[in-house]
Design an enzyme around this catalytic site. Structure first.
Site, mmCIF file in Angstrom:
data_model
loop_
_atom_site.group_PDB
_atom_site.id
_atom_site.type_symbol
_atom_site.label_atom_id
_atom_site.label_comp_id
_atom_site.label_asym_id
_atom_site.label_seq_id
_atom_site.Cartn_x
_atom_site.Cartn_y
_atom_site.Cartn_z
ATOM 1 N N PRO A 2 0.778 -1.311 -0.050
ATOM 2 C CA PRO A 2 0.038 -0.004 -0.126
ATOM 3 C C PRO A 2 1.064 1.306 -0.041
ATOM 4 O O PRO A 2 1.549 1.488 0.863
ATOM 5 C CB PRO A 2 -0.739 -0.207 1.257
ATOM 6 C CG PRO A 2 -0.686 -1.646 1.841
ATOM 7 C CD PRO A 2 0.623 -2.095 1.376
ATOM 8 N N GLU A 3 0.609 2.257 -0.890
ATOM 9 C CA GLU A 3 1.344 3.385 -1.094
ATOM 10 C C GLU A 3 0.218 4.605 -0.893
ATOM 11 O O GLU A 3 -1.136 4.240 -0.588
ATOM 12 C CB GLU A 3 2.270 3.671 -2.015
ATOM 13 C CG GLU A 3 2.964 2.430 -2.273
ATOM 14 C CD GLU A 3 4.370 2.698 -2.877
ATOM 15 O OE1 GLU A 3 4.777 3.841 -2.803
ATOM 16 O OE2 GLU A 3 5.178 1.751 -3.082
ATOM 17 N N LYS A 51 -0.420 7.769 4.015
ATOM 18 C CA LYS A 51 -0.866 6.618 4.344
ATOM 19 C C LYS A 51 -1.821 6.150 5.446
ATOM 20 O O LYS A 51 -1.858 5.064 5.658
ATOM 21 C CB LYS A 51 0.241 5.738 3.932
ATOM 22 C CG LYS A 51 1.127 5.903 2.970
ATOM 23 C CD LYS A 51 2.078 5.039 2.763
ATOM 24 C CE LYS A 51 3.690 4.933 3.124
ATOM 25 N NZ LYS A 51 4.583 3.991 2.743
#
Ligand SMILES: [Zn+2]
Length: 253
Positions: A2-3, A51
């Protein structure tokens, strides 16, 4: 992995599923918050910062961070999930169930002060208040610092993970270990970072090359031993640091 773009997209999916609706069920499987029950309250908004994700429900804000393997799934209620013991939280409305799986951070904060959790972050690459000038100043504040370390530092700008970090180093023509001070045009790299995340924010299949087809979507990340798309040299990799780095020995100095 995940970014910032994944988190932005996840927030959009959660917002579409939950916002404006009353919770019919709340199950938080973290010992510290096991007795917290938000059912009966209305989900007001879903916010992403870098994030980090915040689901604001009445006086509370459910703060989560996906870290390496986390995800949120939104689907009709009642469907059995294969995630089982990896589920950390379930928030349900009459017509939707949001399930948080393997979340690296999950806490219930006071809504009034939830942004304190992200006060240390630099400008959010996908935020409405994105500030390219400040991000550039932050990036170049320590000229001797390694470029990859600076790009990954969420206090510099928020949203870049290891994939974008390696891709941005390639686009800048600099190796991940090069000093930030060697960048010919730091402001341009900051613009490219923003453009990359912005273009990818609404899709799951991330691309930095402009070609979303599988196998053509990235310049260097995950391509050790494969030919550079620009010059044909074999892409190199260093797995020994905190994060794996990839670079082209010819295109990047
Ligand atoms: Zn090359």
């Amino acid at each position: 992995m995940p970014e910032g773009d994944t988190v932005w997209h996840t927030a959009a999916v959660l917002r579409a599923g939950l916002a404006g609706k009353s919770l019919t069920h709340c199950d938080i499987r973290v010992p510290r918050y096991a007795t917290v029950d938000l059912s009966g309250l209305t989900v007001d908004e879903v916010v992403s910062r870098g994030k980090h994700l915040f689901i604001r429900i009445g006086p509370a804000s459910v703060h989560s961070h996906l870290k390496m393997d986390g995800s949120w799934r939104v689907h009709p209620p009642g469907g059995s999930s294969r995630a089982g013991h990896r589920i950390r939280i379930i928030l349900a409305t009459a017509d939707v169930q949001a399930v948080g799986i393997d979340l690296g951070v999950l806490e219930v904060l006071d809504r009034a002060s939830d942004m304190d959790a992200v006060a240390h972050l630099g400008p959010d690459l996908l935020g409405d208040d994105w500030d390219a000038g400040m991000a550039t100043r932050n990036l170049t504040a320590e000229p001797q610092r390694a470029l990859a370390a600076a790009l990954l530092d969420q206090r510099v700008m928020a949203g870049i993970g290891n994939v974008y970090c390696n891709e941005l180093c390639f686009i800048a023509g600099r190796r991940p270990t090069s000093a930030v001070g060697s960048l010919p045009d730091p402001a341009r790299l900051v613009r490219r970072a923003r453009d990359m995340l912005w273009l990818n924010r609404s899709r799951w299949n991330r691309a930095t090359t402009g070609d979303t087809r599988k196998g053509r979507d990235l310049w260097v990340y995950g391509r050790a031993g494969l030919p550079c798309r620009r010059c044909g040299a074999s892409i190199e990799m260093d797995p020994t640091g905190d994060r794996i780095t990839y670079w082209c020995p010819r295109c990047q100095r």
